[in-house]
Design an enzyme around this catalytic site. Structure first.
Site, PDB file in Angstrom:
ATOM      1  N   VAL A 120       0.963  -1.038  -0.120  1.00  0.00           N
ATOM      2  CA  VAL A 120      -0.259   0.024  -0.087  1.00  0.00           C
ATOM      3  C   VAL A 120       0.949   1.411   0.009  1.00  0.00           C
ATOM      4  O   VAL A 120       1.703   1.466   1.034  1.00  0.00           O
ATOM      5  CB  VAL A 120      -0.838  -0.143   1.254  1.00  0.00           C
ATOM      6  N   VAL A 122       1.207   5.521  -1.501  1.00  0.00           N
ATOM      7  CA  VAL A 122       0.957   6.721  -2.150  1.00  0.00           C
ATOM      8  C   VAL A 122       2.218   7.542  -2.297  1.00  0.00           C
ATOM      9  O   VAL A 122       2.831   8.061  -1.329  1.00  0.00           O
ATOM     10  CB  VAL A 122      -0.114   7.601  -1.385  1.00  0.00           C
ATOM     11  N   GLY A 130      -6.484  11.564   0.180  1.00  0.00           N
ATOM     12  CA  GLY A 130      -7.515  10.660   0.143  1.00  0.00           C
ATOM     13  C   GLY A 130      -7.523   9.665  -0.852  1.00  0.00           C
ATOM     14  O   GLY A 130      -8.031   8.832  -0.822  1.00  0.00           O
ATOM     15  N   PRO A 157       4.187   0.556  12.299  1.00  0.00           N
ATOM     16  CA  PRO A 157       3.477   1.312  13.814  1.00  0.00           C
ATOM     17  C   PRO A 157       3.213   2.642  13.275  1.00  0.00           C
ATOM     18  O   PRO A 157       2.154   3.115  13.847  1.00  0.00           O
ATOM     19  CB  PRO A 157       4.292   1.191  14.636  1.00  0.00           C
ATOM     20  N   ARG A 158       3.961   3.418  12.719  1.00  0.00           N
ATOM     21  CA  ARG A 158       3.759   4.557  12.169  1.00  0.00           C
ATOM     22  C   ARG A 158       2.702   5.080  11.549  1.00  0.00           C
ATOM     23  O   ARG A 158       2.038   6.155  11.279  1.00  0.00           O
ATOM     24  CB  ARG A 158       4.995   5.493  11.689  1.00  0.00           C
ATOM     25  N   TYR A 163      -5.119   2.874   9.030  1.00  0.00           N
ATOM     26  CA  TYR A 163      -5.963   1.714   8.788  1.00  0.00           C
ATOM     27  C   TYR A 163      -6.984   1.434   9.547  1.00  0.00           C
ATOM     28  O   TYR A 163      -8.159   0.841   9.522  1.00  0.00           O
ATOM     29  CB  TYR A 163      -4.823   0.388   8.731  1.00  0.00           C
TER      30      TYR A 163
END
Length: 186
Positions: A120, A122, A130, A157-158, A163
């Site tokens: 995942v 971006v 978004g 963790p960051r 999620y």
């Protein structure tokens, strides 16, 4: 992390999406409604983004650049190609202006019960717009429409906070994933 509700067999990864009691049924529909998404397909298009569900037209060098930009190691494009051939579901967002991928996620699994979401990403210059949420909402929906109720992912963790609003929770059963590490010979 998990989404609330019953599941059949817990997967090993540390994060899962737990299906609600109304498990999604498989569907052969190619077009998915966007009414329940935080940003509609039409809104994405009006902002200059194209949503893609196949690897067709995906430039692996450009995808690799996004991986590197978010801190993933550079990957061999031939291996990315193999991984994509073994991918059960994927979504990526292409900028109409640059014709480059700006968001991406994929899932692998058994096609019936379990799926794991991978990669995942971006592009940093598009984070906060978004696109990550748009990709994740649709990928989860695609998996659920196939009847998959155990959806897991690995996360640093960051970014756990990203999620949680999407329905992912830390495994309430306390299951911890394990990773194989090959011992180096001296």
């Amino acid at each position: 992390m998990l989404l609330r509700g019953p599941i059949s067999t817990p997967p090993q990864p540390s994060l899962r999406l737990r299906a609600t009691s109304n498990a999604a049924q498989p569907s052969s529909q190619a077009v998915f409604p966007s009414a329940s998404y935080s940003i509609t397909d039409e809104d994405l298009h009006s902002k200059g983004f194209l949503l893609r569900r196949t690897a067709e037209g995906l430039n692996l060098d450009h995808l690799n650049s996004v991986f590197v930009a978010v801190g993933f190691p550079r990957r061999d494009p031939a291996k990315i190609e193999v991984a994509l051939r073994h991918t059960d579901a994927m979504l990526w967002v292409e900028s109409e202006k640059t014709r480059r991928p700006v968001a991406f996620a994929r899932a692998t699994g058994d096609g019936v019960f379990n799926a794991i979401i991978w990669d995942v990403v971006v592009d940093p210059s598009y984070q906060g717009s978004g696109l990550g949420k748009a990709v994740m909402e649709r990928l989860v929906e695609d998996l659920r429409r196939k009847g998959i109720c155990n959806i897991a992912l690995y996360s640093e963790p960051r970014v756990l906070g990203f999620y949680r609003p999407l329905g992912f929770v830390s495994d309430p059963d306390g299951i911890r994933g394990m990773v194989y590490v090959r011992k180096q010979r001296k």
